[in-house]
Design a protein around this motif. Sequence first.
Motif, short mmCIF file in Angstrom:
data_model
loop_
_atom_site.label_atom_id
_atom_site.label_comp_id
_atom_site.label_asym_id
_atom_site.label_seq_id
_atom_site.Cartn_x
_atom_site.Cartn_y
_atom_site.Cartn_z
N PHE A 1 -30.49 -3.05 -9.37
CA PHE A 1 -29.52 -2.98 -8.28
C PHE A 1 -29.77 -1.85 -7.28
N GLY A 2 -30.57 -0.86 -7.65
CA GLY A 2 -30.89 0.22 -6.73
C GLY A 2 -29.93 1.38 -6.72
N LYS A 3 -28.76 1.23 -7.32
CA LYS A 3 -27.76 2.29 -7.30
C LYS A 3 -26.66 1.95 -8.29
N VAL A 4 -25.77 2.94 -8.52
CA VAL A 4 -24.53 2.72 -9.27
C VAL A 4 -23.42 3.41 -8.48
N ASP A 5 -22.31 2.71 -8.30
CA ASP A 5 -21.15 3.28 -7.60
C ASP A 5 -20.01 3.64 -8.54
N SER A 6 -19.85 2.88 -9.61
CA SER A 6 -18.78 3.16 -10.55
C SER A 6 -19.25 2.88 -11.97
N CYS A 7 -18.63 3.58 -12.91
CA CYS A 7 -18.97 3.37 -14.32
C CYS A 7 -17.70 3.34 -15.14
N PHE A 8 -17.54 2.24 -15.87
CA PHE A 8 -16.41 2.08 -16.78
C PHE A 8 -16.92 2.32 -18.20
N ALA A 9 -16.64 3.49 -18.74
CA ALA A 9 -17.04 3.83 -20.11
C ALA A 9 -16.01 3.23 -21.05
N ASN A 10 -16.24 1.99 -21.40
CA ASN A 10 -15.26 1.22 -22.17
C ASN A 10 -15.64 1.07 -23.64
N ALA A 11 -16.93 1.13 -23.95
CA ALA A 11 -17.36 0.91 -25.33
C ALA A 11 -16.79 1.98 -26.26
N GLY A 12 -16.41 1.56 -27.44
CA GLY A 12 -15.86 2.47 -28.43
C GLY A 12 -15.37 1.67 -29.62
N GLY A 13 -14.58 2.30 -30.46
CA GLY A 13 -14.10 1.59 -31.63
C GLY A 13 -12.92 2.29 -32.26
N GLY A 14 -12.41 1.67 -33.31
CA GLY A 14 -11.21 2.19 -33.96
C GLY A 14 -11.44 3.39 -34.85
N THR B 1 -24.03 5.28 -28.31
CA THR B 1 -24.17 6.50 -29.12
C THR B 1 -25.62 6.97 -29.16
N ASP B 2 -26.52 6.23 -28.51
CA ASP B 2 -27.95 6.53 -28.52
C ASP B 2 -28.39 6.90 -27.10
N GLU B 3 -28.73 8.16 -26.89
CA GLU B 3 -29.08 8.63 -25.54
C GLU B 3 -30.31 7.92 -24.98
N GLU B 4 -31.27 7.60 -25.83
CA GLU B 4 -32.47 6.91 -25.35
C GLU B 4 -32.14 5.52 -24.85
N GLN B 5 -31.26 4.82 -25.54
CA GLN B 5 -30.86 3.49 -25.09
C GLN B 5 -30.07 3.56 -23.78
N VAL C 1 -19.00 8.68 -24.24
CA VAL C 1 -18.54 8.74 -22.84
C VAL C 1 -19.30 9.83 -22.09
N VAL C 2 -19.42 11.00 -22.71
CA VAL C 2 -20.18 12.10 -22.09
C VAL C 2 -21.60 11.66 -21.79
N GLN C 3 -22.23 11.01 -22.77
CA GLN C 3 -23.63 10.59 -22.63
C GLN C 3 -23.79 9.48 -21.58
N THR D 1 -7.09 11.04 -31.92
CA THR D 1 -7.67 12.32 -31.48
C THR D 1 -8.73 12.11 -30.40
N THR D 2 -9.63 11.15 -30.62
CA THR D 2 -10.70 10.95 -29.65
C THR D 2 -10.18 10.33 -28.36
N LYS D 3 -9.17 9.48 -28.46
CA LYS D 3 -8.60 8.88 -27.25
C LYS D 3 -7.80 9.90 -26.45
N ALA D 4 -7.28 10.92 -27.13
CA ALA D 4 -6.64 12.04 -26.42
C ALA D 4 -7.69 12.96 -25.82
N ALA D 5 -8.79 13.14 -26.54
CA ALA D 5 -9.85 14.06 -26.08
C ALA D 5 -10.44 13.62 -24.75
N VAL D 6 -10.63 12.32 -24.57
CA VAL D 6 -11.23 11.87 -23.32
C VAL D 6 -10.32 12.15 -22.12
#
Length: 252
Positions: A81-94, A65-69, A119-121, A159-164
């Motif tokens: 690692f020099g690159k990123v090929d995939s990203c799993f945006a898994n963090a979240g909460g109830g 939730t912190d863009e700087e982090q 997820v957007v960030q 609502t948020t799980k539908a929004a994504v």
Amino acid sequence: MFDLTGDVAVVTGGNGGLGLAFCRGLVKQGSRVAIWGRNADKNAVAVEELRAMGGDVTAFACDVTDEEQIATAFSGTLERFGKVDSCFANAGGGGFRGMSHMTERQTWLDTIDLNLMSVVQTWSPITQHLLERGAPGRLVVTSSVAGIVGMAGAAGYSTTKAAVLGLVRALAVELGQAGIRVNAILPGYIETEMSLDTPQAFKDGARRRAAIGRNGRLEDMEGIAAFLASRESDFMTGQAVILDGGHSIFPL
């Protein structure tokens, strides 16, 4: 098939639960993994486990939730690692529990920040990185069956799980011709350390609704991560992949 040798995956919340299960599946197929998680102690334990499996894994303390982090974790990942090929945006909460009409606006916004804006960030710098490289990539978000079925007392979560899912479809169209595939995983009830305090009645109800007669296990999540990160998923984008043992289709 599903060979991920040489690939690099970012998994937010990869230090436990579903995220760690995704990491296990990725490491088993040869992917290098960067865990972004808030808890440094949990990060260290997860890294130790995955390295014992033979994985090339590192972790960065990061609150999504912190863009700087996020920027710091992304920079560290590229340095490592020099690159990123995939990203799993898994963090979240109830999010909040209770009747939506009795919930304050800020509480709603906090849940949106946790499960949607994070997820957007998270995806934004990685998408820019993939576009600049001109490389194919994979963006995956952990949604939930709660995003497509009713769940009393959890309107913010649903609502948020539908929004994504809307975000997934929009980005799939925006990024498809650049070779970037965007998909969502929708787990049903999965037995994790976070669900230990779930009321037994809820667990029993979930099991009865599952067409296969049992609740989900963490190992059920490993294969989908490997598939969605691999070239074998090239023709899949904008999709909501439901892994719930048939819970959402079982007749009442």
